[in-house]
Design an enzyme around this catalytic site. Structure first.
Site, PDB file in Angstrom:
ATOM      1  N   THR A 177       0.870  -1.179   0.000  1.00 49.07           N
ATOM      2  CA  THR A 177       0.000   0.000   0.000  1.00 49.07           C
ATOM      3  C   THR A 177       0.902   1.222   0.000  1.00 49.07           C
ATOM      4  O   THR A 177       1.961   1.212   0.642  1.00 49.07           O
ATOM      5  CB  THR A 177      -0.862   0.061   1.274  1.00 49.07           C
ATOM      6  OG1 THR A 177       0.015   0.154   2.394  1.00 49.07           O
ATOM      7  CG2 THR A 177      -1.734  -1.149   1.420  1.00 49.07           C
ATOM      8  N   GLU A 320      -5.611  -3.925   0.977  1.00 52.42           N
ATOM      9  CA  GLU A 320      -5.777  -4.860   2.092  1.00 52.42           C
ATOM     10  C   GLU A 320      -6.977  -5.796   1.920  1.00 52.42           C
ATOM     11  O   GLU A 320      -7.139  -6.746   2.667  1.00 52.42           O
ATOM     12  CB  GLU A 320      -5.963  -4.083   3.405  1.00 52.42           C
ATOM     13  CG  GLU A 320      -4.694  -3.460   3.952  1.00 52.42           C
ATOM     14  CD  GLU A 320      -4.431  -2.063   3.413  1.00 52.42           C
ATOM     15  OE1 GLU A 320      -4.987  -1.719   2.344  1.00 52.42           O
ATOM     16  OE2 GLU A 320      -3.668  -1.310   4.044  1.00 52.42           O
ATOM     17  N   LYS A 430     -13.691  16.909  13.722  1.00 51.35           N
ATOM     18  CA  LYS A 430     -14.515  16.874  14.933  1.00 51.35           C
ATOM     19  C   LYS A 430     -14.726  18.286  15.460  1.00 51.35           C
ATOM     20  O   LYS A 430     -13.799  18.921  15.949  1.00 51.35           O
ATOM     21  CB  LYS A 430     -13.861  16.000  16.010  1.00 51.35           C
ATOM     22  CG  LYS A 430     -14.851  15.686  17.120  1.00 51.35           C
ATOM     23  CD  LYS A 430     -14.441  14.494  17.936  1.00 51.35           C
ATOM     24  CE  LYS A 430     -15.650  13.962  18.701  1.00 51.35           C
ATOM     25  NZ  LYS A 430     -15.336  12.863  19.571  1.00 51.35           N
ATOM     26  N   TRP A 435     -19.274  15.225  14.150  1.00 50.01           N
ATOM     27  CA  TRP A 435     -18.374  14.947  13.028  1.00 50.01           C
ATOM     28  C   TRP A 435     -18.818  15.647  11.749  1.00 50.01           C
ATOM     29  O   TRP A 435     -19.984  15.632  11.390  1.00 50.01           O
ATOM     30  CB  TRP A 435     -18.306  13.441  12.788  1.00 50.01           C
ATOM     31  CG  TRP A 435     -17.762  12.696  13.964  1.00 50.01           C
ATOM     32  CD1 TRP A 435     -18.476  12.033  14.915  1.00 50.01           C
ATOM     33  CD2 TRP A 435     -16.389  12.542  14.334  1.00 50.01           C
ATOM     34  NE1 TRP A 435     -17.640  11.478  15.843  1.00 50.01           N
ATOM     35  CE2 TRP A 435     -16.354  11.767  15.517  1.00 50.01           C
ATOM     36  CE3 TRP A 435     -15.182  12.978  13.787  1.00 50.01           C
ATOM     37  CZ2 TRP A 435     -15.160  11.428  16.151  1.00 50.01           C
ATOM     38  CZ3 TRP A 435     -13.998  12.640  14.408  1.00 50.01           C
ATOM     39  CH2 TRP A 435     -13.990  11.878  15.584  1.00 50.01           C
TER      40      TRP A 435
HETATM   41  P1  ADP Z   1      -3.371   3.268  -1.982  1.00 48.53           P
HETATM   42  O1  ADP Z   1      -4.028   4.529  -2.468  1.00 48.53           O
HETATM   43  O2  ADP Z   1      -2.561   3.445  -0.768  1.00 48.53           O
HETATM   44  O3  ADP Z   1      -2.740   2.446  -3.045  1.00 48.53           O
HETATM   45  P2  ADP Z   1      -5.719   1.689  -2.050  1.00 48.53           P
HETATM   46  O4  ADP Z   1      -5.693   1.733  -3.515  1.00 48.53           O
HETATM   47  O5  ADP Z   1      -5.791   0.400  -1.366  1.00 48.53           O
HETATM   48  O6  ADP Z   1      -4.516   2.384  -1.430  1.00 48.53           O
HETATM   49  O7  ADP Z   1      -6.847   2.699  -1.580  1.00 48.53           O
HETATM   50  C1  ADP Z   1      -7.912   2.318  -0.800  1.00 48.53           C
HETATM   51  C2  ADP Z   1      -8.725   3.512  -0.390  1.00 48.53           C
HETATM   52  O8  ADP Z   1      -9.217   4.214  -1.535  1.00 48.53           O
HETATM   53  C3  ADP Z   1      -9.973   3.143   0.369  1.00 48.53           C
HETATM   54  O9  ADP Z   1      -9.692   2.899   1.728  1.00 48.53           O
HETATM   55  C4  ADP Z   1     -10.858   4.372   0.157  1.00 48.53           C
HETATM   56  O10 ADP Z   1     -10.514   5.413   1.032  1.00 48.53           O
HETATM   57  C5  ADP Z   1     -10.495   4.797  -1.246  1.00 48.53           C
HETATM   58  N1  ADP Z   1     -11.496   4.271  -2.191  1.00 48.53           N
HETATM   59  C6  ADP Z   1     -11.438   3.144  -2.916  1.00 48.53           C
HETATM   60  N2  ADP Z   1     -12.543   3.007  -3.670  1.00 48.53           N
HETATM   61  C7  ADP Z   1     -13.350   4.063  -3.404  1.00 48.53           C
HETATM   62  C8  ADP Z   1     -14.652   4.502  -3.862  1.00 48.53           C
HETATM   63  N3  ADP Z   1     -15.337   3.817  -4.753  1.00 48.53           N
HETATM   64  N4  ADP Z   1     -15.137   5.645  -3.339  1.00 48.53           N
HETATM   65  C9  ADP Z   1     -14.443   6.370  -2.443  1.00 48.53           C
HETATM   66  N5  ADP Z   1     -13.226   6.016  -1.983  1.00 48.53           N
HETATM   67  C10 ADP Z   1     -12.683   4.882  -2.454  1.00 48.53           C
END
Ligand code: ADP
Length: 532
Positions: A177, A320, A430, A435
């Site tokens: 990640t 994850e 907050k 929130w």
């Molecule tokens: P990285 O950006 O670190 O590579 P990921 O690709 O695993 O990590 O990103 C996951 C995150 O992306 C999620 O926890 C969420 O915050 C955001 N995300 C993924 N899909 C969506 C979606 N359809 N709408 C909004 N946020 C999203």
């Protein structure tokens, strides 16, 4: 007493064996970086994967060891997905967009032994070679100029190889990640988790694949296992069209020429495609379905694709979670909904596929479960057979005692199971014990024509604890003021959510995967004080 059915370990090699046997002639097309087009098929991919497995063994790579790829989407990358897993290795798909320090960290942390790369990334290899201390062999996918060429390397083998077997919980792939804080973390997928995840992806409520599907995945094979598409596609025996370049004109022509029915990518990819079609004065390609995820899919995008006759599958997940958590397939009442209602529903993040359990808990104590009433928002937690238990080499589990993984996302669950994301746990603001969703504020702000991009962060406030401050990049030529933006926001959000200040900036920092980096924004404005 045990049941009496046959033993069949859930290993990925079954997937490629099935594709070669049942859909052997179904094509795999690649548009390469130099503009050439090649065609192979599932049978050819399997033969090459056997040869690659043999070639890796010949180099002395052992079961469980990591082999890296630094590559865009193409047939040889696909071969590597099956070849590495087939010899019992673990494919580490390296994201070429990471910063050098991250690239150094992840390759060394994974202890990659072999690195297969695209010629386009030769500068990265040249730059990093000294810093990558564990890599012993380099192979280039599309040129033999600086390292052995992939085709020659596997071509020296006869393909007479038995897939390596073992428990279905053996690892087969590792993705890191990009994380906005600290070092990247490795997520190691298993044969079993990968296979189950791909089965879930196949179903009508998710990718809706059938033998007639022709998929052009724009989501990179180096990001979150390309959403599991290379596995699910093999299970259904679909035709794949890969492009090693993401130029919208190339993607568009491939979609038309190759009869593409399905595609998948993050919202920015679709935006670039819209802009290309508008500039050229041409129609969007006649896709049956578009999977959009990675960040929230904006409403106008859903509307435009749906008017084009394209089903929009808005998906949520993370590295994850393998990554599929939820997908927005049609709900039971779909045919009774108006067009507007369908767009509203699709703008949410969809429903969990079988195998995924979701719950929301209180942001205050991170444990009290909240109702699925379509109103209450809370921290989103997930569990299931393809959800992370522990990061690679970590000493402690990444889940609580009750087995739930905390996603870091904040959302609402509707009574019909639809997930609606509202923020990230770290970014939610907050104010006076209540929130405020930074994302909702941003979405409302970018609806103003003078706003190109907006990011909202909570700043310290002596009375309210935190209050929202909106950072805005103006559209070219716009002279929009803070008051204009506040007026624009007033009818869209609760009064107490209105930002205490609107600050104009030239740019907003992004992470390597293109998401807004609030951490960098907060660092940049560490000395900021609100007028109280
Ligand atoms: P990285 O950006 O670190 O590579 P990921 O690709 O695993 O990590 O990103 C996951 C995150 O992306 C999620 O926890 C969420 O915050 C955001 N995300 C993924 N899909 C969506 C979606 N359809 N709408 C909004 N946020 C999203």
């Amino acid at each position: 007493m045990l049941g009496a059915m046959q033993d069949w370990t859930m290993r990925i090699t079954h997937v490629i064996d099935h594709a070669a046997r049942e859909a052997g002639q179904r094509e795999i097309v690649t548009h390469w970086a130099d503009g050439t087009l090649t065609r192979t098929n599932w049978s050819g991919v399997r033969t090459d994967a056997l040869k690659m497995a043999q070639a890796l063994q010949a180099l002395g790579i052992k079961k469980g060891e990591r082999v890296a790829s630094l590559a865009m989407n193409h047939s040889r990358h696909l071969v590597s997905w099956y070849g590495v897993a087939g010899m019992g290795g673990v494919l580490h798909t390296v994201n070429p967009r990471l910063f050098d320090d991250q690239l150094e960290y992840i390759v060394n942390h994974a202890e990659d032994k072999v690195l297969c790369y695209d010629a386009a990334f030769q500068p990265i290899v040249d730059r990093m070679k000294e810093r990558w201390t564990t890599v012993e062999h380099y192979v280039c996918y599309d040129s033999g100029e600086h390292s052995p060429a992939f085709e020659d390397w596997i071509g020296a083998q006869d393909g007479n190889f038995e897939w390596v077997t073992g428990p279905e919980t053996d690892p087969c792939m590792i993705c890191y990640t990009s994380g906005t804080t600290g070092n990247p973390k490795g997520v190691q997928y298993e044969h079993r988790s990968t296979l189950m995840h791909a089965l879930a992806g196949l179903q009508p409520a998710a990718f809706n694949f059938s033998a007639s599907s022709v998929m052009l995945p724009v989501v990179p094979m180096f990001h979150a296992a390309s959403w599991g598409l290379p596995y699910a596609g093999a299970m259904a025996g679909i035709k794949f069209v890969f492009s090693a370049v993401n130029d919208p004109s190339v993607l568009h022509n491939l979609m038309i020429d190759e009869g593409v029915t399905d595609s998948a990518g993050v919202p920015t990819v679709w935006l670039a495609h819209f802009q290309y079609c508008d500039k050229e004065g041409i129609d969007l390609p006649p896709l049956k379905a578009a999977t959009i995820g990675g960040s929230a899919c904006p409403r106008f995008m859903i509307e435009r694709l749906m008017k084009n006759g394209t089903r929009v599958q808005h998906a949520w997940g993370m590295t994850e979670t393998s990554p599929i958590g939820t997908v927005g397939g049609p709900t039971w009442d779909w045919d009774q909904l108006t067009f507007e209602e369908k767009v509203d529903k699709t703008a949410m993040q969809g429903r969990p596929t079988f195998g995924v359990e979701l719950r929301i808990v209180s942001l205050d104590d991170m444990s009290t479960e909240l109702p699925r009433d379509g109103e209450t928002s809370g921290a989103l937690q997930i569990r299931g057979p393809w959800i992370i238990k522990r990061y690679f080499k970590a000493e402690e589990d990444a889940v609580g005692n009750d087995g739930w993984f905390d996603t870091g996302d904040v959302g609402i669950i509707h009574p019909d199971g639809t997930l609606q994301l509202t923020d990230r746990t770290k970014d939610v603001i907050k104010s006076g014990g209540e929130w405020i969703s930074s994302v909702e504020l941003e979405n409302a702000a970018v609806g103003h024509e003078g706003v190109l991009e907006a990011a909202c962060v909570g700043m310290y406030h002596p009375k309210w604890d935190e209050r929202p401050v909106l950072f805005v990049v103006r559209n070219e030529g716009s002279d929009v003021t803070a008051d204009d933006i506040i007026e624009h926001l007033k009818p869209l959000i609760a009064k107490w959510w209105l930002p205490d200040a609107v600050e104009f900036v030239d740019d907003i920092p992004h992470t390597a995967t293109g998401k807004i980096s609030k951490k960098d924004l907060r660092d940049r404005f560490a000395d900021y004080t609100l007028e109280t």
